[in-house]
Design a protein around this motif. Sequence first.
Motif, PDB file in Angstrom:
ATOM      1  N   ALA A   1       0.810  -1.222   0.000  1.00  0.00           N
ATOM      2  CA  ALA A   1       0.000   0.000   0.000  1.00  0.00           C
ATOM      3  C   ALA A   1       0.836   1.260   0.000  1.00  0.00           C
ATOM      4  N   GLY A   2       2.166   1.137  -0.001  1.00  0.00           N
ATOM      5  CA  GLY A   2       3.022   2.322  -0.032  1.00  0.00           C
ATOM      6  C   GLY A   2       3.068   3.082   1.273  1.00  0.00           C
ATOM      7  N   LEU A   3       2.850   2.404   2.402  1.00  0.00           N
ATOM      8  CA  LEU A   3       2.886   3.075   3.702  1.00  0.00           C
ATOM      9  C   LEU A   3       4.328   3.238   4.161  1.00  0.00           C
ATOM     10  N   PRO A   4       4.594   4.138   5.095  1.00  0.00           N
ATOM     11  CA  PRO A   4       5.967   4.307   5.598  1.00  0.00           C
ATOM     12  C   PRO A   4       6.532   2.997   6.128  1.00  0.00           C
ATOM     13  N   TYR A   5       7.840   2.854   6.026  1.00  0.00           N
ATOM     14  CA  TYR A   5       8.462   1.592   6.417  1.00  0.00           C
ATOM     15  C   TYR A   5       8.295   1.308   7.902  1.00  0.00           C
ATOM     16  N   VAL A   6       8.115   2.340   8.719  1.00  0.00           N
ATOM     17  CA  VAL A   6       7.945   2.101  10.146  1.00  0.00           C
ATOM     18  C   VAL A   6       6.702   1.259  10.400  1.00  0.00           C
ATOM     19  N   VAL A   7       5.688   1.363   9.525  1.00  0.00           N
ATOM     20  CA  VAL A   7       4.493   0.516   9.658  1.00  0.00           C
ATOM     21  C   VAL A   7       4.848  -0.941   9.360  1.00  0.00           C
ATOM     22  N   SER A   8       5.713  -1.157   8.365  1.00  0.00           N
ATOM     23  CA  SER A   8       6.177  -2.523   8.079  1.00  0.00           C
ATOM     24  C   SER A   8       6.931  -3.094   9.275  1.00  0.00           C
TER      25      SER A   8
END
Length: 681
Positions: free
Chosen positions: A487-494
């Motif tokens: 979804a292209g979210l910031p890597y901190v979410v990953s």
Amino acid sequence: MSAQSAFAHRLKRYYGWYSVTFVLFVVGLAVGEHFGLSQRMIGHVFLFVTIAIYAGIGVMSRTSDVSEYYVAGRRVPAFFNGMATAADWMSAASFIGLAGTLYFSGFEGLAFVTGWTGGFVLVALLLAPYLRKFGQYTIPDFLGARYQGNLARLVGLAATVLASFVYLVAQIYGVGLITSRFVSVEFEIGLFVGLAGILVCSFLGGMRAVTWTQVAQYVILIIAYLVPVVILSYKLTGIPIPQAVYGTVLQQISEREEQLFDAPAELEVRAMFGARAQAYAEKIEGLPDSLETERRAMIERLNLLRADDASAREIAFSERSLRDLPHTPAEAQVQWEKARLDALERARPPPRHAAAHPGRTPAESNIARNNFLALMFVLMVGTAALPHILMRYYTTPGVQDARKSVAWSMFFIFLLYVTAPAYAVFAKWEVYHNLVGSSLDILPDWVASWGKVGMVHIDDLNTDGILQLAELTLNTDVIVLATPEIAGLPYVVSGLVAAGGLAAALSTADGLLLTISNALSHDLYYKVINPAASTHRRLLISKSQLLIVAVVAAWVASLRPDNILFMVGLAFSIGASAFFPALVLGIFWKRANRAGAVAGMVVGLAVTLFYVVQTHSFFGGSMSEAWFHINSISAGVFGVPLGFVTIIIVSLLTRPPPQEIQDLVDYVRYPQLPASGSRPH
């Protein structure tokens, strides 16, 4: 205020501050990413900080008291025991695998949601309060007391170790998967790094340390699960309540399915996969000559490439293909049959997400419905019979707390399960709309990064340079872990999702390790081999067994067995067939005796294992041998009824249990019955 109430109040204050601190920690990493903190550093920080938290709790909770080590002193408040049970329950299969299963199966995947949730209703009604009234430490303890001696105890011990070990391997595999992806280490190294975190918690403090660690892990895993899907919900619908609005996105997926499934390029690729399946069938039929013919052809091609000074890449690919070729006709039979089935599956359009019990014919629809019901049944009774879950209800102060604890468990589990369908729908929308149909030259980075660990595979079968849906293979376990990147979210979410998946796997692994080691030390060593063993020696045996089991399970997980969800389903079938009939009849039917219980457990377990070996490809079986077309993951649907029937028939044909055992049933069943003179010792 009573001592127990003061204890609960302190716990709420401690874990409240812990939750707030963790949220601020995540926000701090998000700010750091905005100002240039590298993805590698974020992954390392999430992994090692969370493992350090769990290890710290384990060190602070260390104990040498038997009651504390086995059942956390029987003083865990219902609210926190419910949270710990939820963490113990929501394994890597729930956190990592459930949304992936719903992604691929659509409506059919709801069997997991309804089965697992319904199982806790059975726990509350049939087992948890009565086992808590009985007391003691383990499930084989109850079987040994109720069914008069060590024979039933040892059969229960064997089933406990088997079910828990299969489940444990799945969790450790999940740990290796997460750490290898987010810390960029080899799978095997990541696996043993996670194992160290598991051991610190369970080794030092037993159930006491595991309980308080699991509460901390639940906080992390539920935040990690909800944050990405809430962001996705707001991104796609403008409303940050995914559970309430994913239906509108599901409608868009249904419309997209109409376009995709009948597109000319998709039909072409599926026809090519059908032809590939036929080619494998012909090679299998031509064994052993076909294997020798293929080997000669590959050697000739490799010699031509070398003679023509082909590129090193082409030569290396040809050498690898020759090396991977089966060595014997038997190996070729297994390998090519698996490839044939995979190609045959990809030749068919996937099930429509909202279609209930899909099938091209009424007969296929009936088979799908029967498998749905069988799986739901096995998961329900398996939930009510898994030793590592039932053991948690020994830790509450009393019977009433055990009942409340089940209710809290269901609430905390509900938060994740009601969200999993939304996760699957949003991930599928992103794949169907933003990935399928893209040029292979401009695929997003997550495809390559997850491809390196074998979770994503692309096969441009028609060589048009465009990704068709049939050319994309996603592992079930990748959906949750990769959704933030998809979804292209910031890597901190990953990184947060990885920390949550790790918490889920570690929490369940802790409980399972403790269940196995406690059963071996308490039920085998103390109750059977050396009843005079000292407290110190009992704990020493438990910890040594814990280390041995952990290392063996890690070694098995390093072999990369079948997908997580199948292994967990197998554990449920084993637990259901071995324990559920014996436990339920032991509590509610005085006439059940030792001969009946032992026969029922052995017959139920044997039939279940026989069916799995006969039908699952991992063991060389085939679904052509399936009874009533039931999938191997639901093998317990045959073992459980046979277990009930066997216990009833054998018990009626043999002598009833003595009066003291019947008194034990009354003691366990009736809350107001005084313990004095009513419970045999």
